[in-house]
Design a protein around this motif. Structure first.
Motif, PDB file in Angstrom:
ATOM      1  N   ASP A 287      28.901 -52.558  19.011  1.00  0.00           N
ATOM      2  CA  ASP A 287      29.487 -53.341  20.250  1.00  0.00           C
ATOM      3  C   ASP A 287      30.649 -53.305  19.793  1.00  0.00           C
ATOM      4  O   ASP A 287      32.282 -54.058  20.496  1.00  0.00           O
ATOM      5  N   LEU A 288      31.481 -52.942  18.870  1.00  0.00           N
ATOM      6  CA  LEU A 288      32.807 -53.350  18.038  1.00  0.00           C
ATOM      7  C   LEU A 288      33.732 -51.998  18.017  1.00  0.00           C
ATOM      8  O   LEU A 288      32.882 -51.289  17.471  1.00  0.00           O
ATOM      9  N   THR A 289      35.238 -51.927  17.888  1.00  0.00           N
ATOM     10  CA  THR A 289      35.292 -50.870  17.922  1.00  0.00           C
ATOM     11  C   THR A 289      35.396 -50.732  16.099  1.00  0.00           C
ATOM     12  O   THR A 289      35.714 -49.254  16.155  1.00  0.00           O
ATOM     13  N   ALA A 290      35.781 -51.334  15.636  1.00  0.00           N
ATOM     14  CA  ALA A 290      35.420 -51.729  14.035  1.00  0.00           C
ATOM     15  C   ALA A 290      35.220 -52.509  13.663  1.00  0.00           C
ATOM     16  O   ALA A 290      35.746 -54.154  14.286  1.00  0.00           O
ATOM     17  N   ALA A 291      35.089 -53.190  12.647  1.00  0.00           N
ATOM     18  CA  ALA A 291      34.971 -54.446  11.719  1.00  0.00           C
ATOM     19  C   ALA A 291      35.535 -54.336  10.648  1.00  0.00           C
ATOM     20  O   ALA A 291      34.966 -53.188   9.463  1.00  0.00           O
ATOM     21  N   VAL A 292      35.352 -55.818   9.649  1.00  0.00           N
ATOM     22  CA  VAL A 292      35.900 -55.641   8.308  1.00  0.00           C
ATOM     23  C   VAL A 292      34.259 -56.013   7.276  1.00  0.00           C
ATOM     24  O   VAL A 292      34.082 -57.713   7.844  1.00  0.00           O
ATOM     25  N   ILE A 293      34.055 -55.313   6.797  1.00  0.00           N
ATOM     26  CA  ILE A 293      32.526 -55.625   6.342  1.00  0.00           C
ATOM     27  C   ILE A 293      32.671 -56.106   5.149  1.00  0.00           C
ATOM     28  O   ILE A 293      33.284 -55.505   4.195  1.00  0.00           O
ATOM     29  N   ASN A 294      31.926 -57.413   4.349  1.00  0.00           N
ATOM     30  CA  ASN A 294      32.436 -56.920   2.872  1.00  0.00           C
ATOM     31  C   ASN A 294      31.447 -56.767   2.092  1.00  0.00           C
ATOM     32  O   ASN A 294      30.034 -55.634   2.716  1.00  0.00           O
ATOM     33  N   THR A 295      32.095 -56.105   1.272  1.00  0.00           N
ATOM     34  CA  THR A 295      30.756 -55.233   0.409  1.00  0.00           C
ATOM     35  C   THR A 295      29.366 -55.286   0.702  1.00  0.00           C
ATOM     36  O   THR A 295      28.524 -54.367  -0.076  1.00  0.00           O
ATOM     37  N   ASN A 296      29.098 -56.125  -0.065  1.00  0.00           N
ATOM     38  CA  ASN A 296      27.904 -56.604  -0.885  1.00  0.00           C
ATOM     39  C   ASN A 296      27.140 -56.182   1.011  1.00  0.00           C
ATOM     40  O   ASN A 296      25.786 -55.613   1.465  1.00  0.00           O
ATOM     41  N   TYR A 297      27.680 -57.043   2.213  1.00  0.00           N
ATOM     42  CA  TYR A 297      26.524 -56.421   3.376  1.00  0.00           C
ATOM     43  C   TYR A 297      27.309 -55.327   4.010  1.00  0.00           C
ATOM     44  O   TYR A 297      25.740 -54.810   4.444  1.00  0.00           O
ATOM     45  N   ALA A 298      28.229 -54.377   3.825  1.00  0.00           N
ATOM     46  CA  ALA A 298      27.808 -53.043   4.157  1.00  0.00           C
ATOM     47  C   ALA A 298      26.818 -52.006   2.871  1.00  0.00           C
ATOM     48  O   ALA A 298      26.224 -51.827   3.744  1.00  0.00           O
ATOM     49  N   VAL A 299      26.414 -52.385   1.521  1.00  0.00           N
ATOM     50  CA  VAL A 299      25.629 -51.371   1.203  1.00  0.00           C
ATOM     51  C   VAL A 299      24.287 -52.153   1.370  1.00  0.00           C
ATOM     52  O   VAL A 299      24.040 -51.169   1.557  1.00  0.00           O
ATOM     53  N   ASP A 300      24.026 -53.080   1.548  1.00  0.00           N
ATOM     54  CA  ASP A 300      22.316 -53.989   1.897  1.00  0.00           C
ATOM     55  C   ASP A 300      22.310 -53.086   3.222  1.00  0.00           C
ATOM     56  O   ASP A 300      20.991 -53.123   3.875  1.00  0.00           O
ATOM     57  N   ASN A 301      23.345 -52.306   3.909  1.00  0.00           N
ATOM     58  CA  ASN A 301      23.372 -51.999   5.576  1.00  0.00           C
ATOM     59  C   ASN A 301      23.270 -50.642   5.740  1.00  0.00           C
ATOM     60  O   ASN A 301      23.446 -50.002   6.401  1.00  0.00           O
ATOM     61  N   GLY A 302      23.801 -49.780   4.282  1.00  0.00           N
ATOM     62  CA  GLY A 302      23.616 -48.732   4.578  1.00  0.00           C
ATOM     63  C   GLY A 302      24.601 -47.582   3.987  1.00  0.00           C
ATOM     64  O   GLY A 302      24.965 -46.754   3.783  1.00  0.00           O
ATOM     65  N   PHE A 303      26.359 -48.425   4.208  1.00  0.00           N
ATOM     66  CA  PHE A 303      27.207 -47.836   4.120  1.00  0.00           C
ATOM     67  C   PHE A 303      27.508 -47.839   2.872  1.00  0.00           C
ATOM     68  O   PHE A 303      27.600 -47.822   1.961  1.00  0.00           O
ATOM     69  N   VAL A 304      28.507 -46.451   2.121  1.00  0.00           N
ATOM     70  CA  VAL A 304      28.807 -45.780   1.121  1.00  0.00           C
ATOM     71  C   VAL A 304      30.358 -46.429   0.956  1.00  0.00           C
ATOM     72  O   VAL A 304      31.026 -45.312   1.617  1.00  0.00           O
ATOM     73  N   PRO A 305      30.748 -47.559   0.760  1.00  0.00           N
ATOM     74  CA  PRO A 305      32.610 -47.637   1.060  1.00  0.00           C
ATOM     75  C   PRO A 305      33.423 -47.172   0.982  1.00  0.00           C
ATOM     76  O   PRO A 305      33.934 -46.552   1.671  1.00  0.00           O
ATOM     77  N   THR A 306      33.027 -46.102  -0.324  1.00  0.00           N
ATOM     78  CA  THR A 306      34.571 -45.456  -0.447  1.00  0.00           C
ATOM     79  C   THR A 306      34.378 -43.842   0.599  1.00  0.00           C
ATOM     80  O   THR A 306      35.122 -43.529   1.114  1.00  0.00           O
ATOM     81  N   LYS A 307      32.725 -43.942   1.194  1.00  0.00           N
ATOM     82  CA  LYS A 307      32.720 -43.099   2.197  1.00  0.00           C
ATOM     83  C   LYS A 307      32.545 -43.134   3.357  1.00  0.00           C
ATOM     84  O   LYS A 307      33.576 -42.404   4.494  1.00  0.00           O
ATOM     85  N   ASP A 308      31.950 -44.179   4.083  1.00  0.00           N
ATOM     86  CA  ASP A 308      31.911 -44.782   5.168  1.00  0.00           C
ATOM     87  C   ASP A 308      33.015 -46.060   5.391  1.00  0.00           C
ATOM     88  O   ASP A 308      33.779 -45.405   6.806  1.00  0.00           O
ATOM     89  N   ALA A 309      34.006 -45.971   4.339  1.00  0.00           N
ATOM     90  CA  ALA A 309      34.961 -46.882   5.359  1.00  0.00           C
ATOM     91  C   ALA A 309      35.966 -46.276   5.913  1.00  0.00           C
ATOM     92  O   ALA A 309      36.742 -45.724   5.281  1.00  0.00           O
ATOM     93  N   ILE A 310      37.062 -46.155   7.113  1.00  0.00           N
ATOM     94  CA  ILE A 310      37.639 -45.986   8.130  1.00  0.00           C
ATOM     95  C   ILE A 310      39.204 -46.359   6.747  1.00  0.00           C
ATOM     96  O   ILE A 310      40.250 -45.965   7.114  1.00  0.00           O
TER      97      ILE A 310
END
Length: 292
Positions: A216-239
């Protein structure tokens, strides 16, 4: 491994004086004491066992990526006759309260600016024991691939606790999206934005729920532990992501009265071991940095 359950969510709500929450599954709320068990009194002393003696510590951590790291710490500590009971939490409020109340001997989930703010706001007598890890946070999106694609009037999400909110604003500034009042540093709030050329809107949310709100947002800052826990790879998926030498280093906290007890030096020794560092670097080296 043990997960705590609290029946008194209304009390949790009452103590949340954060503005509107460095890094879990938002669907489940954790509690501060196992069902049917009376919480320990805050005056309960942690063990002071010297090196070699059998001892046990109960440590509260964030659910998710840190669980595997603490399993390794537990394994190393066992060689020193130190048993660690790991207790997981899905938010940033309960671990400090549980530590202050004597339900935990230590916790490890927060950076120093958050600890300092939380203990001042809640009048808790807890302190930093030692550094652990740095989790560089990132800006994520389901709609765009680059910060340059953010348009006038877009809405960006950020954590609603004071320190992680400030950290997100500093990241927005580093990305060239806003300018903050000079000198505000880790105390920055959205009210300290002095230049917002794209007239961006900012939605402050509890940190564990930001990944679910991301569509629902254009983008958001997500703490790394929550990002990883939701399937994101920070070095790959963070813009956009913090540099690895970011100052927001996580730590182990204890009650002030316990900080010099030998058993906690054994805990630090286990965490700062070569075995734990190798485990972190080998498994998470692309987005978690050992800070000792």
């Amino acid at each position: 491994m043990k997960r705590l359950r609290l029946p008194f969510m209304s009390m949790i709500a009452a103590i949340v004086i954060l503005a509107v929450a460095g890094c879990a599954k938002p669907a489940e709320t954790k509690t501060a004491a196992p069902a049917g068990q009376t919480p320990a009194a805050s005056s309960q002393a942690a063990p002071s066992n010297p090196a070699g003696e059998k001892a046990k510590l109960k440590v509260g951590i964030s659910a998710g990526v840190e669980e595997d790291i603490w399993k390794k710490v537990k394994e190393v500590a066992a060689k020193d006759n130190l048993e660690i009971e790991i207790v997981t939490f899905n938010d940033y409020i309960q671990p400090n309260k549980a530590l202050a109340d004597g339900q935990l001997d230590a916790n490890a989930f927060q950076h120093e600016p958050y600890l300092n703010q939380f203990k001042a706001d809640n009048k808790l007598d807890i302190v930093k024991l030692a550094n652990t890890l740095n989790f560089p946070i990132g800006l994520y999106s389901k709609k765009i691939k680059n910060v340059s694609e953010i348009k006038e009037g877009d809405e960006l999400g950020l954590p609603n606790d004071p320190t992680n909110g400030a950290r997100a604003l500093i990241l927005f500034e580093r990305a060239g999206l806003i300018k903050l009042k000079e000198g505000v540093g880790v105390k920055a709030t959205v009210r300290d934005i002095v230049d917002n050329p794209k007239k961006l809107k900012f939605k402050e949310l509890e940190a564990p729920f930001i990944p679910k709100a991301l569509p629902d947002l254009t983008a958001a800052v997500i703490n790394t532990n929550y990002a990883v826990d939701n399937g994101f790879v920070p070095t790959k998926d963070a813009i956009f992501i913090e540099p690895k030498d970011s100052p927001w280093v996580n730590l182990i906290a204890v009650r002030t009265a316990d900080k010099d007890k030998p058993v906690f030096q054994r805990l630090v020794k286990a965490y700062h071991s070569d075995e734990v560092k190798k485990f972190v670097v080998d498994k998470y080296g692309s987005f978690i940095v050992p800070s000792w």
